[in-house]
Design a protein around this motif. Structure first.
Motif, PDB file in Angstrom:
ATOM      1  N   ALA A  15      -6.014 -60.848 -35.390  1.00  0.00           N
ATOM      2  CA  ALA A  15      -5.131 -61.932 -35.828  1.00  0.00           C
ATOM      3  C   ALA A  15      -5.605 -62.505 -37.167  1.00  0.00           C
ATOM      4  N   ILE A  16      -6.926 -62.674 -37.303  1.00  0.00           N
ATOM      5  CA  ILE A  16      -7.483 -63.172 -38.564  1.00  0.00           C
ATOM      6  C   ILE A  16      -7.172 -62.201 -39.698  1.00  0.00           C
ATOM      7  N   GLU A  17      -7.312 -60.927 -39.419  1.00  0.00           N
ATOM      8  CA  GLU A  17      -7.032 -59.893 -40.427  1.00  0.00           C
ATOM      9  C   GLU A  17      -5.557 -59.922 -40.843  1.00  0.00           C
ATOM     10  N   ASP A  18      -4.655 -60.092 -39.877  1.00  0.00           N
ATOM     11  CA  ASP A  18      -3.221 -60.152 -40.192  1.00  0.00           C
ATOM     12  C   ASP A  18      -2.891 -61.379 -41.036  1.00  0.00           C
ATOM     13  N   CYS A  19      -3.515 -62.512 -40.711  1.00  0.00           N
ATOM     14  CA  CYS A  19      -3.294 -63.724 -41.510  1.00  0.00           C
ATOM     15  C   CYS A  19      -3.778 -63.530 -42.940  1.00  0.00           C
ATOM     16  N   THR A  20      -4.913 -62.858 -43.073  1.00  0.00           N
ATOM     17  CA  THR A  20      -5.459 -62.595 -44.405  1.00  0.00           C
ATOM     18  C   THR A  20      -4.507 -61.714 -45.206  1.00  0.00           C
TER      19      THR A  20
END
Length: 525
Positions: free
Chosen positions: A342-347
């Motif tokens: 999820a963090i990677e997608d937000c980035t």
């Protein structure tokens, strides 16, 4: 353009006449030519009539010249047209009107007049020159070069035409570089090449459309819209410009409006493949995104995750929509406990759209959930700087508090219990950890190990002192510094151990020290 404008200004011929056949007889001349004459009319009367028409046409031409010098090009155009109506076989009249049309930026009409002039008189140098310049302004460098070569045949030492040939060559080179750069998706280079090409070819819609398309692909939508709108003001049926307008709306996530422009472009140009593909992608992207939203609302998170992933493959160039899709998938990922993903997608969403507040908020929450408080504070600060709302301020303060708390000793981790642990669970944890790290249990170990275990033993006692005291625990949980609150934090780990396990003789490690660590006698009292 300065050379082109000066040449056009100086191009209205003075008294040159022509007598070649015309393919486009104007209405007035045609009307006069079809007047019925008596078969017995005197030929000298016909001759006199022709001479009178020529004199009248010359008068109109001279009046046109006067207005041309005054830069009243609209009136000059009217008088040159009158001259042509009377004498449609005079090349110089078409040449003068072509020069006037160029000053009015009506280059396509000027091109037609220039071509008619050289059809009437192939040795008419200014006619060839103007035809070449019109081709150049309209972006047809190959045709322009042929016209300029004809000028050189008529005037080998003409320095002006030599410069125009260089301009034509530079346009062809910038076209070639732009084509290569577009294939490489180097859209900035394409914009650069088109800007250079448009300097001598300022009226070329083809170059402007390509520039606008690449500006849209670079996310510079207002600039792209401006270029496309300029074209549509001059030509409302231009399919390429309609396509670019739709493309800008599509990339700004206004998909329904974009589809309308794509459909309009296809009406104007049914074979417009880019408009057809963009229209198909827009409809598919909207449908797939809506399917994902529906699955999410119904709680089908795995299905929603797959649908958003499929939507992301439809058009990599749609920056804003893809940013939203990445953020949506991050939301689903957090529901599925795929926090790092999820963090990677937000980035990825933020990389596509640095102004996307929702992506910062989603990533910050994921950082909080994974106890990456410094990163969370950074994201919440970014959000609060952009939108100073009460909600964002509270989120930032909470993250800052958690960051402060994370930099203290984590007594819950020291005891190995959850933050919601009960009093009994805290006591059991202390009993286990205190026995595990008691110095006497490690008296046979190396000095380094003894020091480490003694340190851990003290930390266990400190943690138990705080977490077993309701008041201290409450202050600790709320993030306060207990020492700054004047709370008594002086304690002795051995005394805490003794008090917990009872008085003298309450606990002992029995055994033979030679039998290994942990097998030795220890007794309080």
């Amino acid at each position: 353009m300065g050379i082109l404008r000066r040449a056009a200004e100086g191009g209205a011929e003075g008294g040159m006449k022509g007598s070649h056949a015309s393919r486009l007889p104007p209405p007035l001349y045609s009307k006069m030519a079809t007047v019925d004459l008596d078969s017995s009319a005197d030929p000298e009367m016909d001759l006199t009539s022709d001479e009178e028409l020529e004199r009248e046409a010359e008068g109109f031409k001279e009046q046109g010249n006067v207005y041309y010098v005054k830069k009243d090009y609209a009136e000059a155009f009217n008088f040159y047209t009158k001259a042509i109506d009377l004498c449609p076989k005079n090349a110089s009249y078409y040449g003068n009107r072509a020069a006037t049309l160029m000053m009015l930026s009506r280059y396509r009409e000027a091109l037609e007049d220039s071509q008619q002039a050289v059809r009437l008189d192939d040795t008419f140098m200014k006619g060839h020159m103007r035809e070449g310049k019109c081709h150049l302004l309209l972006g047809n460098a190959m045709a322009a070069s042929r016209c300029f070569q004809k000028v050189l045949e008529l005037e080998p030492d003409n320095s002006q035409v030599q410069q125009e040939l260089k301009n034509a060559e530079s346009i062809l080179e910038f076209e070639r570089l732009a084509e290569i750069s577009f294939e490489k998706r180097d859209f900035r280079m394409v914009v650069f090449c088109m800007d250079r090409a448009l300097e001598p070819a300022s009226a070329c819609h083809r170059f402007k459309v390509l520039k606008a398309e690449c500006l849209a692909l670079l996310g510079r939508y207002p600039e792209a819209q401006s270029v496309a709108s300029d074209i549509l003001r001059m030509d409302s049926t231009n399919g390429d410009a309609l396509y670019v307008r739709g493309l800008c709306l599509y990339y700004e996530d206004c998909i329904d409006k974009a589809v309308q422009f794509f459909i309009q472009a296809l009406r104007m140009a049914p074979d417009h493949e880019k408009a057809r593909l963009a229209c198909r992608n827009a409809k598919a992207l909207k449908a797939k995104k809506e399917e994902g939203n529906k699955a999410f609302k119904e709680g089908s998170f795995e299905e929603a995750y797959v649908l958003y992933s499929e939507a992301l493959t439809i058009d990599p160039n749609n920056i804003k929509t893809n940013a939203k899709l990445y953020c949506n998938r991050a939301t689903v990922g957090s529901k599925l406990n795929k926090l790092e993903q999820a963090i990677e997608d937000c980035t990825k969403a933020i990389k596509l759209d640095e102004t996307y507040i929702k992506a910062y908020l989603r990533r910050a929450q994921c950082y909080m959930d994974t106890e990456q408080y410094e990163e969370a504070v950074r994201d919440y600060e970014k959000v609060y700087q952009t939108e100073k709302t009460k909600e964002h301020k509270n989120l930032l303060k909470n993250a800052q508090l958690e960051l402060k708390k994370s930099k203290r000793k984590d007594y819950y981790k020291v005891l190995g219990v959850d933050k919601n642990a009960t009093e009994d669970e805290i006591k059991k944890a202390y009993r286990k950890r205190a026995l595990m790290h008691h110095p006497d249990r490690h008296s046979g170990a190396s000095s380094e190990v003894q020091k480490e275990e003694e340190k851990k033993f003290k930390e266990v006692g400190e943690a138990f002192t705080v977490l077993s005291d309701p008041k201290k625990k409450s202050r600790y949980d709320s993030g306060h510094d207990l020492e700054d609150d004047d709370m008594n934090m002086d304690f002795d780990a051995n005394n805490i151990f003794k008090a917990f396990f009872g008085g003298p003789g309450g606990f002992s490690f029995e055994g033979n020290s030679s039998s290994g660590p942990g097998n030795f006698f220890f007794q309080f009292g």
